[in-house]
Design an enzyme around this catalytic site. Sequence first.
Site: not given
Ligand SMILES: Cc1cc2nc3c(=O)[nH]c(=O)nc-3n(C[C@H](O)[C@H](O)[C@H](O)COP(=O)(O)OP(=O)(O)OC[C@H]3O[C@@H](n4cnc5c(N)ncnc54)[C@H](O)[C@@H]3O)c2cc1C
Length: 326
Positions: A140, A143-144
């Site tokens: 990302c 992000c980084d």
């Molecule tokens: C290395 C890295 C660094 C990042 N740094 C930043 C940053 O500094 N700032 C920023 O704003 N964004 C950052 N991001 C992006 C950010 O993490 C994502 O945009 C955000 O987490 C998305 O949130 P979400 O709730 O949609 O899903 P996610 O955070 O992906 O969470 C998905 C959830 O769904 C659950 N899940 C999936 N399938 C199932 C299932 N079948 N049954 C039950 N549970 C399930 C998983 O266990 C998880 O808990 C970063 C991403 C990465 C990979």
Amino acid sequence: MSDTIEKVKCLIIGSGPAGYTAAIYAARANMFPVLYQGTQPGGQLTTTNDVENFPGYPQGITGPAMMVELQQQAERFGTDVRDGWVTKVDFSGETHKVWVNETTEIHCDTIIISTGASAKYLGLPSEQKYLQLGGGVSACAVCDGFFYRNQEVVIVGAGDSACEEAHYLSKLCKKVTMLVRRDEFRASQIMQTRVKNTQNIEILYNTDTEEVLGDGQVVTGVRVKNNVTGKEQEIPATGFFVAIGHKPNTDVFKDYLKRDAVGYILNEPGTTRTNVPGVFVSGDAADHVYRQAVTAAGTGCMAALDAERYLAAHDASFQVNTATNY
Ligand SMILES: Cc1cc2nc3c(=O)[nH]c(=O)nc-3n(C[C@H](O)[C@H](O)[C@H](O)COP(=O)(O)OP(=O)(O)OC[C@H]3O[C@@H](n4cnc5c(N)ncnc54)[C@H](O)[C@@H]3O)c2cc1C
């Protein structure tokens, strides 16, 4: 299969910023949400050290610490947070059915999908090593990238997102070396032109990543190989960015929900409604554009409000929580 079937007003699937934000709003609106965390409690942010761009943390915060706080905030209002993985759904009838860990069957009035997306990596052992160490591998740039100001970085990828991220990095970093596996980009002409015209981006075509180099703690360079000539070279770099796409975690819904070609769930523009009434989507599971914690949290809020309105319109016994000021 389970002996008893549980009935739930609002089921939230996923424990990232989208899921927990949906839970905070749903709990405060008398929807008694049950949230399943999945195999990655806290979601993608638990894989990163520093989060510096989420509003409200002037000194920044680590990803895992931020997600613990979000969980606590959701639980404070009564969210029932549980371990479990959704393995099957049936949205064919009036009652939406969900199975957790193959066995537990739940019937839901509303469902908020917040299952996120997983960044794709090359899979090289050296890449995974420095990814786990938090030592300079990232998927990302937005992000980084800030952590690599005035430094030299390498980015791998050839699509629109890779071009956009390379261009973003070029404004922060001294030099960006872009590795393209084939002799051409997959990106649109306009995005290609943008990176080609940027002075501090060097593009290496026909180039495979052989190894991410480091000192055991942090990345120091990348060894690459030209897949036409066989010539190898080492590129000095402190950051290695992987921009080869994401896989939305949405396969379990594929028989019922409309998705795009990659697997992102399609929502009605401006809402979180899916093609199935009562089923809503938030966060990265539907977002291939912004993919940020704050945007995921924003759509989590929208999904809870959409679900509340749906309940108010379809369930005469549902009392909107007028006492609560959102
Ligand atoms: C290395 C890295 C660094 C990042 N740094 C930043 C940053 O500094 N700032 C920023 O704003 N964004 C950052 N991001 C992006 C950010 O993490 C994502 O945009 C955000 O987490 C998305 O949130 P979400 O709730 O949609 O899903 P996610 O955070 O992906 O969470 C998905 C959830 O769904 C659950 N899940 C999936 N399938 C199932 C299932 N079948 N049954 C039950 N549970 C399930 C998983 O266990 C998880 O808990 C970063 C991403 C990465 C990979």
